[in-house]
Design an enzyme around this catalytic site. Sequence first.
Site, mmCIF file in Angstrom:
data_model
loop_
_atom_site.group_PDB
_atom_site.id
_atom_site.type_symbol
_atom_site.label_atom_id
_atom_site.label_comp_id
_atom_site.label_asym_id
_atom_site.label_seq_id
_atom_site.Cartn_x
_atom_site.Cartn_y
_atom_site.Cartn_z
ATOM 1 N N SER A 158 -0.935 4.232 -6.882
ATOM 2 C CA SER A 158 -1.049 5.637 -6.496
ATOM 3 C C SER A 158 -1.047 6.491 -7.744
ATOM 4 O O SER A 158 -0.788 6.006 -8.835
ATOM 5 C CB SER A 158 0.156 6.051 -5.629
ATOM 6 O OG SER A 158 0.125 5.435 -4.372
ATOM 7 N N SER A 162 -4.407 3.769 -2.656
ATOM 8 C CA SER A 162 -3.843 4.667 -3.650
ATOM 9 C C SER A 162 -3.437 5.987 -3.013
ATOM 10 O O SER A 162 -4.268 6.682 -2.431
ATOM 11 C CB SER A 162 -4.878 4.906 -4.759
ATOM 12 O OG SER A 162 -4.297 5.544 -5.862
ATOM 13 N N ASP A 216 -2.992 9.370 -3.690
ATOM 14 C CA ASP A 216 -3.335 10.322 -4.747
ATOM 15 C C ASP A 216 -2.994 11.717 -4.256
ATOM 16 O O ASP A 216 -3.804 12.364 -3.585
ATOM 17 C CB ASP A 216 -4.813 10.188 -5.104
ATOM 18 C CG ASP A 216 -5.166 8.753 -5.473
ATOM 19 O OD1 ASP A 216 -4.358 8.089 -6.145
ATOM 20 O OD2 ASP A 216 -6.237 8.282 -5.048
#
Lengths: 355, 355, 355, 355
Positions: A234, A272, A274
């Site tokens: 991440s 991920s 984000d």
Amino acid sequence: MRRARDLGIPFEGSTGTYNAITDVPGVTVGYATVIEGESARTGVTIIHPRGGRNHKPVFAGTFAFNGNGEMTGAAWVEEGGMLEGPIGITNTHSVGVVRDTIIAWQARNDAIYQRWSCPVVTETADGWLNDMNGFHVKAEHVWQALENAQGGTIEEGNVGGGTGMLCYEFKGGTGTSSRKLPEKLGGWTIGALVQSNFGRRHQLTIAGVPVGEHLKEHAPFSSGENPFRQESGSLIIILATDAPLLPHQLKRLAKRASLGMARTGSLGGNGSGDIFLAFSTTGTGITKEPIANARYLANDYLDPLFQASAYAAEEAIINSLIAGKRMTGHKGVTVEALPHDKLLEIMKRYNRIQA
Amino acid sequence: MRRARDLGIPFEGSTGTYNAITDVPGVTVGYATVIEGESARTGVTIIHPRGGRNHKPVFAGTFAFNGNGEMTGAAWVEEGGMLEGPIGITNTHSVGVVRDTIIAWQARNDAIYQRWSCPVVTETADGWLNDMNGFHVKAEHVWQALENAQGGTIEEGNVGGGTGMLCYEFKGGTGTSSRKLPEKLGGWTIGALVQSNFGRRHQLTIAGVPVGEHLKEHAPFSSGENPFRQESGSLIIILATDAPLLPHQLKRLAKRASLGMARTGSLGGNGSGDIFLAFSTTGTGITKEPIANARYLANDYLDPLFQASAYAAEEAIINSLIAGKRMTGHKGVTVEALPHDKLLEIMKRYNRIQA
Amino acid sequence: MRRARDLGIPFEGSTGTYNAITDVPGVTVGYATVIEGESARTGVTIIHPRGGRNHKPVFAGTFAFNGNGEMTGAAWVEEGGMLEGPIGITNTHSVGVVRDTIIAWQARNDAIYQRWSCPVVTETADGWLNDMNGFHVKAEHVWQALENAQGGTIEEGNVGGGTGMLCYEFKGGTGTSSRKLPEKLGGWTIGALVQSNFGRRHQLTIAGVPVGEHLKEHAPFSSGENPFRQESGSLIIILATDAPLLPHQLKRLAKRASLGMARTGSLGGNGSGDIFLAFSTTGTGITKEPIANARYLANDYLDPLFQASAYAAEEAIINSLIAGKRMTGHKGVTVEALPHDKLLEIMKRYNRIQA
Amino acid sequence: MRRARDLGIPFEGSTGTYNAITDVPGVTVGYATVIEGESARTGVTIIHPRGGRNHKPVFAGTFAFNGNGEMTGAAWVEEGGMLEGPIGITNTHSVGVVRDTIIAWQARNDAIYQRWSCPVVTETADGWLNDMNGFHVKAEHVWQALENAQGGTIEEGNVGGGTGMLCYEFKGGTGTSSRKLPEKLGGWTIGALVQSNFGRRHQLTIAGVPVGEHLKEHAPFSSGENPFRQESGSLIIILATDAPLLPHQLKRLAKRASLGMARTGSLGGNGSGDIFLAFSTTGTGITKEPIANARYLANDYLDPLFQASAYAAEEAIINSLIAGKRMTGHKGVTVEALPHDKLLEIMKRYNRIQA
């Protein structure tokens, strides 16, 4: 501590004094780094928007480019436009203890703005080097990071919440950078602090150079027995500014952090998380009185801030890679650091650094 | 235990067997109620979407009517469309311990779906009767609620996360209800579980009758020394269904919980975290294989589910009020229960219950 | 023209002078009503936020409770926080001509704020009484509504964009209402203008009384050959205020319009485009200079505005029903008006109007 | 017609047969190019998701990276998850006529899926070369584009809606590209069509090379008398795929179009309406029956599609630049094309093309 600019890597724009989020007046950063035994490689990072003794809220906005992660407190930032206390960043499985401990610290300091607190705590997963299910972050570490926060030069790499993180399959972690706009564009400062734990090796791009294509060794997820086939991990980016901006404008800044991420090559994999947040320390006039005054920049004057947000986020990510140091952790896994010498060689080959 | 329908209060639609969220096959609910000394009046509620032994994710969607509150895990529900484990509901300052403990329970049960977990934990503030800053919810309570979850008839009122909550300035807390659609409309079941902690007295409306206007006594925030001048507290609504729905459709269901709230008179005050989640246990075909199959209802057939969502949410709120019992807590504060006899008298005066 | 209050229907709160959106200083409303031949029963409504000669933008926010409809220009309101010109409301298939004609009018008046214009035009579907595919709204009608806008008392019912609309299967259309807060709560005015074209008969609720249950005759979609089995049509609500609010706060006001809708009984059917916008004429300080000042209300003082938004929206909907007149249109379809006498009789039966 | 790959510019991944959005089976594209007199330099582009004779809806999702623009119909895509007809792309001030004309075309073809239509029409501003306030796009042009749509090789550059557009201050307009995944990753095709009208010259980046820094001549907004000081114009990206995806997953694809934009150097200026839509032609099983079946890809298998979305968007933008031809328009303004020879020279200097 060598940083990306020290190596000659070219970036856009001028930095503030420390090339750090702490260039934004008032902002302080605290760390607790938890490296214990063979399995604890983690920690917690705290950002005080106005420093640890000034509990006045700031305007803020958030953006999740890919919401496979956590940012507690985001609902109220979205709804109320305010960030009402310190931000915590840690590993995925320690978000709870960081959150509740921030509340305890706020209660102790009489710093709960409403009659309850929903702190912003966010995370990346350090499960590769750290035993996340060992819950190694304790309340005492959170107190430590809350209390030791400081301005000026701050550490990068294997420190705080970023201790056990990976970035483009090299050792990553904590990174920071800032931009100071020219006076004719307002003279505002924007700082970024990232906790980097994302990206596949082949994607890694630095100043436009496809670095990752030439550095395929020691890429744990891209070769052999492959536990993380997809992009995993991440990226957390926190943007601070002294430009006077309204909540909906800060959300726009947070969106531009995506561009900083993109400039380093990531394509925002499913795995991920984000998630980005931007806050402004200036102009907001938050008050307990019924009517407040907010100074703010007209939409037509935001472009320099948008650019600075992307640039600072980009450089903070690269700084986290440059500062990351080789680490061995949970189950004996070792992650290599980005080799500075090879990086420079590649940059020269593409004429982005003078030979 | 008397419930709203037992008193003759009219509601729309037919309920399931238990008139509870547990009418949706598989759903179980667990509670830990923490009443200790003079100041601990709190707890935790757990909802297992498929029961505590089936860890397969469900499709889900969320909606924050007023995001002055917390729902951890919401970012991934929004992004990935999935709810990957149990839901926790507690007081505002205990969200962290509930979250991290759910992860520990998942780790113990080998029930972490990705390589990390971001559980959904949500809250309302019981700071009026409970000493929230005492952090009275402990990991052991969370384990207890996770383990004792059951189907069938479940408790309401001063129980679990709802233990110390207020609703329209009467004692509120936990409530539940369900709707079973006629077979010609699909025969689906929708269940709601609420943690009610919202509303100003004068707003209270039951079956369209302005009940609150006639019950102005013992309204702590509406009279005298008034610590909560605005609407305060929060409302959490969890909707479960066995109708096969896609994530974006479940978000639409979650939105309809707002209508259930509105039907009881609330106007969504600034201080109220009104946050809702809907999940479906059916048809989603979530799999670790690359391609899955999802059955889902065509948009044109959603209206009965939308209505049932609002109706079940409304009745669950009223049930939480009917079940709430007088409580004395932190600093000796006492909150009264909604008086059933006076309520019925008012309902008759407006011809909504036969005299 | 009799309005809901004239009939004695009880509502919460005090209205402004005209009980109309035009109570907000500066706001003007224009109509073009297109009733031609057997098939044209439509029109266009224009709202000038500051009156037709003042082109300064206003802060604004939008909310789609159910996005089965259109609101052009919403992307920029969300992003930029600004509404840069008049709002148009028409039938679904005439949104384009209204939009482009507003731009032409802006170009003629040198009133394009950026170098392009993305006007807000929204709609409901009058396909039951009007031949929508005949495209009966022409540029000349849009000019007419733009130019004839006025303050003070405005028409309701079968007028402007609302000409051919249905509400709870009675004749609906255009309605308006306002609230004036007491001086101690700021003295702000909130006005609502609705274009009502939603709701199933049995849902119709007025002041909490289940009116629709007792008025089942002449309900075109609820009986016999039933072309609209689901809730169909849509509801547009525009809120105006002179309270100084920031864009994210105006979005919160727009959300409260949902509560006004809910208070009249609707459950937000799949087919209904329930889309709302709120704007503030005050305190925004929008300027072409780099730095502006915005006055705004602290979050803790918003509850009276939230309530007023819901109340004004509710009353505007009921006003549209009270004003709606029996109409025969496309293919000879006739829609009845809500019978005032029967309505009052029912209200008395439930003790909501004194006998 | 030379395209970017023909010049040797390196891109990631393998294209489909035509390296165009039309590689996705069924997708057709139609253009009307309006070049008349000195001031009309505009047009309209139509995309039929399943070809112009198949009116079955597709699942879709949208994302506005910067909502300073218009995408009509987006509310229903967001709410219902469906795109119910052709997509139009034109200049900002002609969105209305394109929208209403698509409805007329749908009515003529008995292709209105619900009882009303809210088509998706989006735009960029060609006010530099085209007299937008002349409203040069007429219904006949829209019909023409709707009817002449075709698969296979399609034109790029100064064509259709892209006729008068600028990109990084060179002539831009329409561009397309596609990616075909390897069979082991599913073999899916993703196509992108862009209408490019964004970017400041100095930002232009091609395959990581800072091309714009070396091509500062003839940059109308970056030098001299400067009417567009901020980044202006807009970027529309439409993604099509035959991968079976649910609406919330298509929104995730649309988000990745931002990364394609970022890879060409843009930083998402305030004035740029960067709005994206993705649709899937496969697996959606949309039906008028109550229950449908949707095949979809598990979240863990989306990364190759995310990457392909970004790559195809990036290459489509560069293709629009490569295809753009010098144009003189409104008020005699001339915009230069990107000089291929100088571009190649720069690429070689940075070792991204072999000398």
